[in-house]
Write a protein that holds these residues in place. Structure first.
Motif, PDB file in Angstrom:
ATOM      1  N   LEU A   1       0.217   4.105  -2.184  1.00 23.57           N
ATOM      2  CA  LEU A   1      -0.970   5.055  -2.097  1.00 23.57           C
ATOM      3  C   LEU A   1      -0.320   6.360  -1.594  1.00 23.57           C
ATOM      4  CD1 LEU A   1      -3.559   2.798  -0.237  1.00 23.57           C
ATOM      5  CD2 LEU A   1      -4.167   4.001  -2.445  1.00 23.57           C
ATOM      6  N   SER A   2       0.753   6.528  -1.167  1.00 23.50           N
ATOM      7  CA  SER A   2       1.224   7.797  -0.689  1.00 23.50           C
ATOM      8  C   SER A   2       1.960   8.514  -1.593  1.00 23.50           C
ATOM      9  CB  SER A   2       1.971   7.474   0.572  1.00 23.50           C
ATOM     10  OG  SER A   2       2.445   6.408   0.982  1.00 23.50           O
TER      11      SER A   2
ATOM     12  N   THR B   1       0.761  -1.104  -0.094  1.00 19.00           N
ATOM     13  CA  THR B   1      -0.042   0.147   0.019  1.00 19.00           C
ATOM     14  C   THR B   1       0.831   1.274  -0.064  1.00 19.00           C
ATOM     15  OG1 THR B   1      -0.298  -0.042   2.451  1.00 19.00           O
ATOM     16  CG2 THR B   1      -1.808  -1.142   1.273  1.00 19.00           C
TER      17      THR B   1
ATOM     18  N   LEU C   1      -2.443  -1.706  -8.115  1.00 16.15           N
ATOM     19  CA  LEU C   1      -2.607  -2.578  -6.990  1.00 16.15           C
ATOM     20  C   LEU C   1      -3.117  -3.940  -7.452  1.00 16.15           C
ATOM     21  CD1 LEU C   1      -3.832  -0.410  -3.918  1.00 16.15           C
ATOM     22  CD2 LEU C   1      -1.475  -1.455  -4.348  1.00 16.15           C
ATOM     23  N   THR C   2      -4.244  -3.761  -8.385  1.00 17.87           N
ATOM     24  CA  THR C   2      -4.668  -5.248  -8.899  1.00 17.87           C
ATOM     25  C   THR C   2      -3.807  -6.061  -9.572  1.00 17.87           C
ATOM     26  OG1 THR C   2      -6.821  -3.922  -9.302  1.00 17.87           O
ATOM     27  CG2 THR C   2      -6.519  -6.013 -10.323  1.00 17.87           C
TER      28      THR C   2
ATOM     29  N   PHE D   1       0.121   9.109  -7.712  1.00 17.60           N
ATOM     30  CA  PHE D   1      -1.137   7.804  -7.746  1.00 17.60           C
ATOM     31  C   PHE D   1      -2.486   8.362  -6.833  1.00 17.60           C
ATOM     32  CE2 PHE D   1       2.624   5.459  -8.701  1.00 17.60           C
ATOM     33  CZ  PHE D   1       2.088   4.677  -9.737  1.00 17.60           C
ATOM     34  N   HIS D   2      -2.512   9.776  -6.753  1.00 16.55           N
ATOM     35  CA  HIS D   2      -3.777  10.309  -6.215  1.00 16.55           C
ATOM     36  C   HIS D   2      -4.944   9.981  -6.900  1.00 16.55           C
ATOM     37  CE1 HIS D   2      -2.116  11.510  -2.589  1.00 16.55           C
ATOM     38  NE2 HIS D   2      -2.170  13.086  -2.736  1.00 16.55           N
ATOM     39  N   ASP D   3      -4.677   9.483  -8.079  1.00 13.83           N
ATOM     40  CA  ASP D   3      -5.842   9.105  -9.085  1.00 13.83           C
ATOM     41  C   ASP D   3      -6.256   7.541  -8.618  1.00 13.83           C
ATOM     42  OD1 ASP D   3      -7.627   8.627 -10.855  1.00 13.83           O
ATOM     43  OD2 ASP D   3      -6.331   8.816 -12.572  1.00 13.83           O
ATOM     44  N   ILE D   4      -7.520   7.467  -8.400  1.00 13.01           N
ATOM     45  CA  ILE D   4      -8.012   6.380  -7.778  1.00 13.01           C
ATOM     46  C   ILE D   4      -7.904   4.910  -8.782  1.00 13.01           C
ATOM     47  CG2 ILE D   4     -10.093   4.771  -7.392  1.00 13.01           C
ATOM     48  CD1 ILE D   4      -9.534   5.738  -4.778  1.00 13.01           C
TER      49      ILE D   4
ATOM     50  N   ILE E   1      -4.010   3.874  -9.151  1.00 10.92           N
ATOM     51  CA  ILE E   1      -3.661   3.138  -7.876  1.00 10.92           C
ATOM     52  C   ILE E   1      -4.455   1.742  -8.052  1.00 10.92           C
ATOM     53  CG2 ILE E   1      -5.558   3.655  -6.439  1.00 10.92           C
ATOM     54  CD1 ILE E   1      -1.635   3.448  -5.686  1.00 10.92           C
ATOM     55  N   ARG E   2      -5.639   1.876  -8.459  1.00 10.05           N
ATOM     56  CA  ARG E   2      -6.495   0.609  -8.643  1.00 10.05           C
ATOM     57  C   ARG E   2      -6.116  -0.429  -9.659  1.00 10.05           C
ATOM     58  NH1 ARG E   2     -10.876  -2.406  -7.893  1.00 10.05           N
ATOM     59  NH2 ARG E   2     -11.920  -3.163  -9.669  1.00 10.05           N
TER      60      ARG E   2
END
Lengths: 344, 344
Positions: free
Chosen positions: A241-242, A238, A256-257, A246-249, A252-253
């Motif tokens: 996320l910081s 995670t 991470l996927t 990658f402030h765009d969901i 980041i999704r």
DNA sequence: GTTAGCACTCCCAGTTACCGAGTGCTAATT
DNA sequence: AATTAGCACTCGGTAACTGGGAGTGCTAAC
């Protein structure tokens, strides 16, 4: 296309500054740096040239400059000042190896955790291929009339086990004979080659000693199918996320996927040759990784290359620090593993 | 404080609608639903009452209504229409159990994956406590002069292994004797009690047969320390990213970080009693979970409660569907495991 | 070759205006 | 007495406009 010293200096400062601040770098703020002794107008001219050469980019017409992938690549290849690790980092890394741990997986797992903590990026460790280890011992332990567990121990102390259905015709003494034959014939054989060897050499022996041998044979051979790929360990999944990029969901999704798809990662970090490798942005050949860089290092025991440690971060990654960390870490890990295994 | 039928109907429709749309529900859109036959003004009056009673809330003065935690709780306790699973879901679930798999962990791992795929939420499965299983067999396999692997097989076919340093004074025959003694004395003993039993019963026997027995004893007892907590398996960790309530990076970050802290999760889903349990928002006693609900179900083998399956989603969760899925799933899983283990 | 100066560009944050969806209340209707 | 129509009001969200700031490129002077 050789860059002048001044251009190199400017490129270096731009990359350094952008890595630190994540903000486009302007000529005025550059001119204020102490290592720079010329005016913002001069810098603007140089920056225009650097941009034309493809090393830096603008985010819009009147913005400051941001390193391009080519810029990062040049920076990594030519401008990196090898950073000396601070004592604190060294202490932390060595703390993993201080305790005497035998379980390989635990060492690896903790390595991943610590590397991600130290860097604030995501760490990935590719464990050693079990399949090249050599068989030390096979045991078959019946659980009840119908099922049994087969246990395989390698010379490195790795234990694999499989539960399987016992053929109805097999009794306890058959099982014992089989295990003896297997151990006699297969000790020292790499796990990869077990299947082959079983059909070539063990089959005949089994036939002599056990009736209905072929069912037994297939059952055992089946349970020998080893996992095809090495195991992956992660740390700091995670952490991305910081990162401001990658402030765009949705970004980041997808990232991470992807991290959760082990095959992808496996293909990504499997390295061809020993040493440190750096892949920047699109060099990773994966659109999800366009804003990411991946730095990998290999580790070994003795001369044998065992696996890979990797750090996944934004292209705006602290290359210098991460490279130093990985170099140091892989050296230490290799030393520990070499010592652990050479006693065999 | 009893609600009228009309109020119940309105509450139910509000919750259903909000679960579906994630948008505050207004009186006008409610009045258009076919199950509702009175005007928006009437609904407004009823909603004002429901709000006063604490079942629904406004997000701002002139917004539509959103269920409160109390509203969800009432909905779950009294208004839930038990949903019948569709055939497709059933087929998918049963596909896990169709293949004959013996490895417990694999079944669990796949269960977690499938549950998260079916729900689009995060699934958590708490594996069975290894420590209550009974010892079937101990094996000690020397790797070299200094180290050996101890292997523990339980009656359920679970295999644990530990690598440890051999005391210098121990030779092969000592080891064999020790293993024999251990197997004689400890077979059938729950792993939890092994340590106790070793010091109480095995110690004396070892003393009679092996000199320097105490070093050996401690070494073995040490390696018997079982993991304190049951293993956790996850599915769809990133599914929460697609929930609109988690479009805020900081929220999703703390949630995902929490999910990676196994102890937290462990405390969260450890259930006291069998059956389905639902915890809504702050009922979870964890500020990070304020916008989340957790539904847990237990599974067993025979009469023995083995572990827990859980689904973590937003409070705006499809309670009906998730409950049905979990009920069905835990029943099936229990059936399979019961069959698998009763043969012992 | 370097730099000061200047016009210009673009992002960003703040302001205003406005629309739509919603509410609460009152008065009329059933 | 319960229901409903009507209406004034509130608030969030979007779009349009604004000014300021940080940046650029270019030109002319140093």
């Amino acid at each position: 296309m050789l860059l002048t010293d001044r251009q190199l200096l400017i490129l270096q400062v731009i990359v350094d500054d952008f890595i630190r601040s994540a903000q486009p770098v302007g000529s005025r703020s550059l001119s204020k740096k102490e290592e720079i002794s010329f005016s913002s107008a001069t810098i603007r001219n140089e920056m225009a040239d650097l941009e034309e050469l493809g090393f830096i980019e603008k985010t819009h017409t009147s913005s400051g400059r941001v390193p391009s992938e080519k810029g990062y690549r040049y920076y990594v290849d030519h401008l990196l000042s090898p950073q000396v690790l601070n004592q604190q980092d060294i202490t932390i890394i060595q703390s993993i190896f201080a305790e005497k741990i035998f379980e390989f997986e635990k060492i690896i797992q903790r390595s991943a955790k610590i590397l991600s903590d130290l860097t604030n990026y995501t760490s990935i460790v590719l464990g050693p291929a079990v399949s090249i280890n050599k068989l030390k011992k096979i045991q078959i332990i019946p659980l009840n009339k119908e099922t049994a567990v087969a246990i395989f121990v390698t010379d490195t102390g790795h234990v694999e086990n499989r539960t399987f259905t016992l053929p109805a015709s097999v009794d306890a003494s058959d099982l014992e004979k089989t295990v003896n034959i297997l151990n006699n014939r297969l000790a020292g054989v790499p796990l990869d080659d077990l299947n082959d060897k079983i059909y070539k050499e063990v089959a005949m022996l089994l036939r002599q000693h056990i009736h209905n041998y072929d069912l037994m044979l297939h059952t055992i051979a089946d349970s020998l199918k080893m996992p095809a790929t090495e195991k992956l360990f992660f740390g700091g999944k995670t952490n991305m996320l910081s990162q401001p990029e990658f402030h765009d969901i949705t970004k980041i999704r997808s990232l991470l996927t992807m991290i959760d798809q082990e095959e992808w990662i496996y293909n990504l970090i499997r390295t061809e040759s020993a040493g440190i490798h750096i892949k920047i942005g699109r060099e990773n050949n994966n659109s999800i990784m366009d804003n990411c860089s991946l730095i990998t290092a290999t580790y070994s025991a003795g001369v044998e290359n065992l696996g890979t440690i990797a750090i996944l971060g934004p292209t705006r990654m602290e290359y210098s620090r991460v490279i130093s960390l990985l170099q140091f870490f892989s050296k230490d890990l290799t030393a520990v593993l070499t010592k652990l295994y050479q006693t065999n």
